[in-house]
Design a protein around this motif. Structure first.
Motif, PDB file in Angstrom:
ATOM      1  N   PHE A  24      29.335  40.970  44.523  1.00 22.88           N
ATOM      2  CA  PHE A  24      30.320  39.893  44.472  1.00 22.88           C
ATOM      3  C   PHE A  24      29.728  38.654  43.815  1.00 22.88           C
ATOM      4  O   PHE A  24      28.548  38.375  43.951  1.00 22.88           O
ATOM      5  N   THR A  25      30.585  37.897  43.136  1.00 27.75           N
ATOM      6  CA  THR A  25      30.274  36.538  42.705  1.00 27.75           C
ATOM      7  C   THR A  25      30.990  35.654  43.707  1.00 27.75           C
ATOM      8  O   THR A  25      32.209  35.777  43.884  1.00 27.75           O
ATOM      9  N   GLY A  26      30.274  34.802  44.402  1.00 28.20           N
ATOM     10  CA  GLY A  26      30.870  34.006  45.470  1.00 28.20           C
ATOM     11  C   GLY A  26      30.849  34.777  46.779  1.00 28.20           C
ATOM     12  O   GLY A  26      30.379  35.916  46.848  1.00 28.20           O
ATOM     13  N   LYS A  27      31.380  34.153  47.828  1.00 25.93           N
ATOM     14  CA  LYS A  27      31.339  34.754  49.157  1.00 25.93           C
ATOM     15  C   LYS A  27      32.640  35.472  49.499  1.00 25.93           C
ATOM     16  O   LYS A  27      33.719  35.083  49.062  1.00 25.93           O
ATOM     17  N   SER A  28      32.482  36.508  50.320  1.00 30.04           N
ATOM     18  CA  SER A  28      33.640  37.224  50.850  1.00 30.04           C
ATOM     19  C   SER A  28      33.371  37.551  52.310  1.00 30.04           C
ATOM     20  O   SER A  28      32.231  37.493  52.785  1.00 30.04           O
ATOM     21  N   TRP A  29      34.440  37.887  53.018  1.00 32.01           N
ATOM     22  CA  TRP A  29      34.375  38.242  54.440  1.00 32.01           C
ATOM     23  C   TRP A  29      35.072  39.589  54.613  1.00 32.01           C
ATOM     24  O   TRP A  29      36.055  39.883  53.915  1.00 32.01           O
ATOM     25  N   LEU A  30      34.580  40.396  55.559  1.00 27.98           N
ATOM     26  CA  LEU A  30      35.102  41.743  55.754  1.00 27.98           C
ATOM     27  C   LEU A  30      35.430  41.971  57.221  1.00 27.98           C
ATOM     28  O   LEU A  30      34.599  41.715  58.096  1.00 27.98           O
ATOM     29  N   ALA A  31      36.644  42.461  57.478  1.00 26.73           N
ATOM     30  CA  ALA A  31      37.083  42.776  58.840  1.00 26.73           C
ATOM     31  C   ALA A  31      37.641  44.203  58.869  1.00 26.73           C
ATOM     32  O   ALA A  31      38.784  44.427  58.458  1.00 26.73           O
ATOM     33  N   PRO A  32      36.845  45.180  59.309  1.00 18.77           N
ATOM     34  CA  PRO A  32      37.390  46.534  59.470  1.00 18.77           C
ATOM     35  C   PRO A  32      38.519  46.499  60.507  1.00 18.77           C
ATOM     36  O   PRO A  32      38.382  45.879  61.561  1.00 18.77           O
ATOM     37  N   LEU A  33      39.640  47.156  60.205  1.00 18.49           N
ATOM     38  CA  LEU A  33      40.809  47.099  61.075  1.00 18.49           C
ATOM     39  C   LEU A  33      41.110  48.419  61.773  1.00 18.49           C
ATOM     40  O   LEU A  33      41.832  48.434  62.759  1.00 18.49           O
ATOM     41  N   GLU A  49      36.580  33.529  49.080  1.00 18.22           N
ATOM     42  CA  GLU A  49      36.674  32.086  48.883  1.00 18.22           C
ATOM     43  C   GLU A  49      37.158  31.824  47.460  1.00 18.22           C
ATOM     44  O   GLU A  49      37.076  32.716  46.594  1.00 18.22           O
ATOM     45  N   PRO A  50      37.669  30.619  47.165  1.00 18.12           N
ATOM     46  CA  PRO A  50      38.100  30.316  45.798  1.00 18.12           C
ATOM     47  C   PRO A  50      36.981  30.606  44.801  1.00 18.12           C
ATOM     48  O   PRO A  50      35.816  30.266  45.033  1.00 18.12           O
ATOM     49  N   GLY A  51      37.326  31.278  43.713  1.00 15.01           N
ATOM     50  CA  GLY A  51      36.356  31.617  42.673  1.00 15.01           C
ATOM     51  C   GLY A  51      35.600  32.908  42.913  1.00 15.01           C
ATOM     52  O   GLY A  51      34.906  33.385  42.024  1.00 15.01           O
ATOM     53  N   SER A  52      35.721  33.483  44.098  1.00 13.28           N
ATOM     54  CA  SER A  52      34.991  34.711  44.404  1.00 13.28           C
ATOM     55  C   SER A  52      35.729  35.934  43.860  1.00 13.28           C
ATOM     56  O   SER A  52      36.953  36.006  43.889  1.00 13.28           O
ATOM     57  N   ARG A  53      34.948  36.882  43.373  1.00  8.01           N
ATOM     58  CA  ARG A  53      35.504  38.154  42.900  1.00  8.01           C
ATOM     59  C   ARG A  53      34.429  39.221  42.998  1.00  8.01           C
ATOM     60  O   ARG A  53      33.231  38.913  43.042  1.00  8.01           O
ATOM     61  N   ASN A  54      34.864  40.480  43.032  1.00  9.25           N
ATOM     62  CA  ASN A  54      33.875  41.545  43.051  1.00  9.25           C
ATOM     63  C   ASN A  54      33.548  41.975  41.624  1.00  9.25           C
ATOM     64  O   ASN A  54      34.231  41.587  40.678  1.00  9.25           O
ATOM     65  N   ASN A  55      32.495  42.751  41.484  1.00 14.78           N
ATOM     66  CA  ASN A  55      32.099  43.291  40.188  1.00 14.78           C
ATOM     67  C   ASN A  55      33.141  44.294  39.699  1.00 14.78           C
ATOM     68  O   ASN A  55      33.949  44.805  40.477  1.00 14.78           O
ATOM     69  N   TRP A  56      33.067  44.625  38.424  1.00 15.14           N
ATOM     70  CA  TRP A  56      33.804  45.772  37.920  1.00 15.14           C
ATOM     71  C   TRP A  56      33.373  46.963  38.763  1.00 15.14           C
ATOM     72  O   TRP A  56      32.185  47.104  39.111  1.00 15.14           O
ATOM     73  N   HIS A  57      34.317  47.806  39.112  1.00 17.08           N
ATOM     74  CA  HIS A  57      33.992  48.992  39.899  1.00 17.08           C
ATOM     75  C   HIS A  57      35.126  49.998  39.810  1.00 17.08           C
ATOM     76  O   HIS A  57      36.201  49.698  39.280  1.00 17.08           O
TER      77      HIS A  57
END
Length: 142
Positions: A24-33, A49-57
């Motif tokens: 990821f670029t920037g921060k993310s949060w994960l909640a398994p449901l 968060e604003p501006g955050s994204r994951n890599n190509w995948h």
């Protein structure tokens, strides 16, 4: 920037996604449901968060995203970016290279699951460049 996660949906934001931070670029949060192994439908809430994204995948089993809060972006390689808002659904076919994340100015949250979870494999690729990300933010049609 204040990184206290605002309430943008009725789903929990979870914990900071440190296990996948390298993708990821920037921060993310994960909640398994979901927890049931017999049901075999893994579902998590991912918050950016604003501006955050994951890599190509890509995912060998495909992926399904259900937007539950904020404003986001989704892009398949070689195609224009798509603006996402609460209620949008993104169906991603197996092995399609893509990325998703928040817009530059908004928090973003989506539920995510993969198809064929018993055999699904994620293939993580290079980060989304600032140039591609900035262009996606300019292209979005609200």
């Amino acid at each position: 920037m204040n990184t206290e996660v605002p309430k943008i949906s009725d789903f929990p934001a979870g914990k900071e996604n440190t296990a996948y931070a390298q993708y990821f670029t920037g921060k993310s949060w994960l909640a398994p449901l979901t927890e049931s192994k017999e049901l075999n439908v893994p579902l998590s809430n991912v918050t950016f968060e604003p501006g955050s994204r994951n890599n190509w995948h890509s995912h060998t089993g495909g992926q399904l995203l259900i937007v539950v809060g904020g404003e986001g972006l989704y892009q398949e390689r070689g195609k224009p970016a798509r603006y996402l808002k609460s209620g949008d659904i993104v169906e991603i076919a197996p092995n399609v290279e893509h990325w998703h994340g928040a817009t530059a100015t908004s928090w973003f949250s989506h539920l995510a699951t993969t198809g064929n979870p018993q055999t699904n494999e994620n293939k993580w690729l290079e980060p989304v460049t600032d140039e591609i990300y900035n262009e996606a933010n300019l292209q979005i049609k609200k």
